[in-house]
Design a protein around this motif. Structure first.
Motif, PDB file in Angstrom:
ATOM      1  N   ASN A  20       0.825  -1.332  -0.124  1.00  0.00           N
ATOM      2  CA  ASN A  20      -0.243   0.024   0.105  1.00  0.00           C
ATOM      3  C   ASN A  20       0.856   1.297   0.008  1.00  0.00           C
ATOM      4  OD1 ASN A  20      -2.906  -0.661   0.273  1.00  0.00           O
ATOM      5  ND2 ASN A  20      -2.000  -2.275   1.374  1.00  0.00           N
ATOM      6  N   LEU A  21       2.073   1.038   0.282  1.00  0.00           N
ATOM      7  CA  LEU A  21       2.939   2.420   0.160  1.00  0.00           C
ATOM      8  C   LEU A  21       2.996   3.186  -1.093  1.00  0.00           C
ATOM      9  CD1 LEU A  21       4.930   3.678   2.185  1.00  0.00           C
ATOM     10  CD2 LEU A  21       6.838   2.448   1.151  1.00  0.00           C
ATOM     11  N   PRO A  22       2.592   2.483  -2.108  1.00  0.00           N
ATOM     12  CA  PRO A  22       2.839   3.121  -3.464  1.00  0.00           C
ATOM     13  C   PRO A  22       1.599   4.314  -3.413  1.00  0.00           C
ATOM     14  CG  PRO A  22       3.425   1.126  -4.117  1.00  0.00           C
ATOM     15  CD  PRO A  22       2.990   1.130  -2.596  1.00  0.00           C
ATOM     16  N   GLN A  23       0.304   3.586  -3.000  1.00  0.00           N
ATOM     17  CA  GLN A  23      -1.056   4.713  -3.159  1.00  0.00           C
ATOM     18  C   GLN A  23      -0.809   5.791  -1.871  1.00  0.00           C
ATOM     19  OE1 GLN A  23      -0.725   1.207  -3.322  1.00  0.00           O
ATOM     20  NE2 GLN A  23      -2.854   0.328  -2.817  1.00  0.00           N
ATOM     21  N   VAL A  24      -0.183   5.819  -1.086  1.00  0.00           N
ATOM     22  CA  VAL A  24       0.059   6.678   0.015  1.00  0.00           C
ATOM     23  C   VAL A  24       0.921   7.762  -0.596  1.00  0.00           C
ATOM     24  CG1 VAL A  24       1.048   7.283   2.142  1.00  0.00           C
ATOM     25  CG2 VAL A  24      -0.318   5.398   1.891  1.00  0.00           C
ATOM     26  N   HIS A  25       2.199   7.285  -1.198  1.00  0.00           N
ATOM     27  CA  HIS A  25       3.202   8.136  -1.906  1.00  0.00           C
ATOM     28  C   HIS A  25       2.361   9.035  -3.033  1.00  0.00           C
ATOM     29  CE1 HIS A  25       6.772   5.615  -0.956  1.00  0.00           C
ATOM     30  NE2 HIS A  25       6.922   6.576  -0.128  1.00  0.00           N
ATOM     31  N   ARG A  26       1.355   8.592  -3.558  1.00  0.00           N
ATOM     32  CA  ARG A  26       0.619   9.365  -4.746  1.00  0.00           C
ATOM     33  C   ARG A  26      -0.279  10.499  -4.075  1.00  0.00           C
ATOM     34  NH1 ARG A  26       0.627   4.436  -7.315  1.00  0.00           N
ATOM     35  NH2 ARG A  26      -1.478   3.747  -6.638  1.00  0.00           N
ATOM     36  N   MET A  27      -0.553  10.282  -2.915  1.00  0.00           N
ATOM     37  CA  MET A  27      -1.397  11.335  -2.055  1.00  0.00           C
ATOM     38  C   MET A  27      -0.691  12.259  -1.390  1.00  0.00           C
ATOM     39  SD  MET A  27      -4.148   8.500  -0.509  1.00  0.00           S
ATOM     40  CE  MET A  27      -5.088   9.648   0.081  1.00  0.00           C
ATOM     41  N   LEU A  28       0.499  12.230  -1.072  1.00  0.00           N
ATOM     42  CA  LEU A  28       1.147  13.008  -0.240  1.00  0.00           C
ATOM     43  C   LEU A  28       1.674  14.322  -0.916  1.00  0.00           C
ATOM     44  CD1 LEU A  28       4.098  10.721   0.823  1.00  0.00           C
ATOM     45  CD2 LEU A  28       2.086  11.502   2.269  1.00  0.00           C
ATOM     46  N   PRO A  29       1.266  15.521   0.038  1.00  0.00           N
ATOM     47  CA  PRO A  29       1.572  16.966  -0.493  1.00  0.00           C
ATOM     48  C   PRO A  29       3.141  17.036  -0.953  1.00  0.00           C
ATOM     49  CG  PRO A  29       0.494  17.210   1.740  1.00  0.00           C
ATOM     50  CD  PRO A  29       0.853  15.421   1.300  1.00  0.00           C
ATOM     51  N   GLU A  30       3.575  17.877  -1.724  1.00  0.00           N
ATOM     52  CA  GLU A  30       4.830  17.918  -2.081  1.00  0.00           C
ATOM     53  C   GLU A  30       5.745  18.367  -0.890  1.00  0.00           C
ATOM     54  OE1 GLU A  30       7.397  21.067  -5.035  1.00  0.00           O
ATOM     55  OE2 GLU A  30       5.350  20.763  -5.339  1.00  0.00           O
ATOM     56  N   GLY A  31       6.850  17.413  -1.008  1.00  0.00           N
ATOM     57  CA  GLY A  31       7.917  17.402   0.136  1.00  0.00           C
ATOM     58  C   GLY A  31       7.809  16.767   1.410  1.00  0.00           C
ATOM     59  N   TRP A  32       6.303  15.863   1.405  1.00  0.00           N
ATOM     60  CA  TRP A  32       6.244  15.052   2.343  1.00  0.00           C
ATOM     61  C   TRP A  32       6.958  13.475   1.912  1.00  0.00           C
ATOM     62  CZ3 TRP A  32       1.568  15.446   5.818  1.00  0.00           C
ATOM     63  CH2 TRP A  32       1.284  16.753   6.198  1.00  0.00           C
ATOM     64  N   THR A  33       7.121  12.825   3.039  1.00  0.00           N
ATOM     65  CA  THR A  33       7.477  11.313   2.576  1.00  0.00           C
ATOM     66  C   THR A  33       6.797  10.480   3.595  1.00  0.00           C
ATOM     67  OG1 THR A  33       9.199  11.518   4.490  1.00  0.00           O
ATOM     68  CG2 THR A  33       9.951  12.412   2.341  1.00  0.00           C
ATOM     69  N   ALA A  34       6.769   9.197   3.013  1.00  0.00           N
ATOM     70  CA  ALA A  34       6.150   8.068   3.642  1.00  0.00           C
ATOM     71  C   ALA A  34       7.172   6.781   3.485  1.00  0.00           C
ATOM     72  CB  ALA A  34       4.818   7.676   3.057  1.00  0.00           C
TER      73      ALA A  34
END
Length: 171
Positions: A67-81
């Motif tokens: 599920n990490l790829p779905q979370v990466h697509r949702m993050l605001p610019e500059g945020w990390t997961a």
């Protein structure tokens, strides 16, 4: 019956009162099928609990990775997961961080278990406070059906911590 070998001392066991027995350890033996070892009744239960814990940890690691790829697509610019395991022996979570220097807080997305959906928690290291996401109208921890819903809530909570910290600085 195959002659058992004690899993504790590795000596050949025998039979006492019709049941497998280890004369060296002085314990009744039972076959622990997942490992194929003859162990005491107490060790059998302990191994089963350890196997269940390992299963839950492995399942959480798979869910985080999947599920990490779905979370990466949702993050605001500059945020990390990234994947996160707080310590050995506990399930994995997805840790979401705002850009460096903005706030010392992290949102964690905890994968579903057999009995619940995704859970969200925030840990603010500035205040030393950690808390879960709650449902509206009560003190029940929120449960989300999808990682996208959990990530949306986690990002909202982390933005709230950023806003709260900024308002404290201006007082």
């Amino acid at each position: 019956m195959t002659r058992p070998v004690c899993g504790a001392c590795a000596t050949p066991g025998g039979v006492r009162d019709g049941r497998p027995w280890c004369d060296t350890c002085r314990i009744w033996l039972v076959l622990h099928e997942p490992t194929g070892q003859w162990v005491s009744y107490a060790d059998h239960a302990s191994r089963d609990r350890a196997a269940e814990t390992a299963r839950r940890i492995a399942a959480s690691a798979r869910q985080v990775t999947d599920n990490l790829p779905q979370v990466h697509r949702m993050l605001p610019e500059g945020w990390t997961a990234r994947p996160h395991q707080a310590m050995d022996g506990v399930p994995y979570a997805i840790a979401i961080h705002a850009p460096g220097g903005v706030i010392e807080a992290t949102t964690y997305l905890h994968p579903p278990t057999d009995t619940s959906g995704w859970h969200v928690s925030v840990h603010n290291r500035v205040t030393g406070v950690g808390f879960p996401s709650y449902t509206d109208g009560g003190a029940r921890v929120a449960s989300f059906d999808t990682v996208e819903a959990a990530a949306t809530d986690g990002i909202r909570l982390l933005r709230g911590e950023i806003h709260d910290l900024a308002s404290r600085r201006h007082r």
